[in-house]
Enzyme design. Structure first.
Site, PDB file in Angstrom:
ATOM      1  N   SER A  64       4.730  -1.726  -4.364  1.00  0.00           N
ATOM      2  CA  SER A  64       3.903  -0.795  -5.147  1.00  0.00           C
ATOM      3  C   SER A  64       2.602  -0.378  -4.460  1.00  0.00           C
ATOM      4  O   SER A  64       2.000   0.610  -4.856  1.00  0.00           O
ATOM      5  CB  SER A  64       3.599  -1.368  -6.528  1.00  0.00           C
ATOM      6  OG  SER A  64       2.635  -2.378  -6.452  1.00  0.00           O
ATOM      7  N   LYS A 106      -3.182  -3.591  -7.660  1.00  0.00           N
ATOM      8  CA  LYS A 106      -3.316  -2.163  -7.978  1.00  0.00           C
ATOM      9  C   LYS A 106      -4.663  -1.652  -7.475  1.00  0.00           C
ATOM     10  O   LYS A 106      -5.553  -2.410  -7.117  1.00  0.00           O
ATOM     11  CB  LYS A 106      -3.224  -1.923  -9.497  1.00  0.00           C
ATOM     12  CG  LYS A 106      -1.948  -2.405 -10.139  1.00  0.00           C
ATOM     13  CD  LYS A 106      -0.727  -1.666  -9.656  1.00  0.00           C
ATOM     14  CE  LYS A 106       0.534  -2.268 -10.267  1.00  0.00           C
ATOM     15  NZ  LYS A 106       1.714  -1.995  -9.498  1.00  0.00           N
TER      16      LYS A 106
END
Length: 189
Positions: A64, A106
């Site tokens: 990710s 993230k």
């Protein structure tokens, strides 16, 4: 004949100077055991304090955050920095994922009180497109299925986070802004 002090036995002599012999009292087994337990307890306590509040090693699992962070790479997680200040836009953080309560890496896109609009593959914060030089060329930020545009409002102490690999990231597009308490620390590269 004057009284003279008897010569003390050799074990009672105290020598001074470089050849001094200092007799240390014998410590019992229980004293040594207690010292060892104290040292082990202090070491374990220091380890937990440092790894919970100061710095911790983390391993990236998944794609990710590509191309910024690669799968299986090790990084340091600075856990103390957010005790001193709030997270800033574009910082890479480790969060407690609201969907499975695991850890995820993230990037902070929007801060508390800001608005985010995802439209036509772009990210707008407070109505203005943001520069994202960390993304691969022509990487678009699409909304969830069956949506053309997505709007989010970050509340007090809420942050909007996205993965850099937008096509392969479960992030705030799915679960919305995350509370500040879910941000555990800053990735040090």
């Amino acid at each position: 004949m004057p009284d003279s002090d008897p010569v003390p036995p050799a074990r009672d002599l105290l020598l001074t100077g470089p050849s001094a012999i200092v007799r240390k009292p014998q410590s019992s087994f229980f004293q040594r055991f207690a010292e060892t337990i104290t040292i082990i307890t202090l070491a374990v306590g220091c380890y937990f304090f440092i790894s919970h509040f100061i710095v911790q090693s983390v391993k990236v699992v998944g794609e990710s955050m590509r191309p910024t962070l690669e799968n299986s790479q090790q990084y340091l997680l600075n856990r103390w920095v957010f005790y001193l200040r709030a997270p800033q836009r574009t910082e890479i953080v480790v969060i407690r994922d609201p969907t499975d309560h695991g850890l995820s890496v993230k990037r902070v896109i929007a801060l508390a009180g800001e608005q985010v609009l995802l439209t036509h593959g772009s990210v707008l914060v407070n109505g203005k497109p943001i520069a994202e030089p960390y993304l691969e060329p022509r990487m678009s930020t699409f909304t969830g299925p069956y949506r053309q545009d997505q709007f989010f409002q970050c509340g007090k102490d809420e942050y909007f986070v996205l993965g850099d690999n937008r096509n392969n990231s479960l992030d705030s597009r799915a679960y919305g802004p995350i509370p500040r308490r879910n941000i555990l620390g800053l990735i040090v590269r």
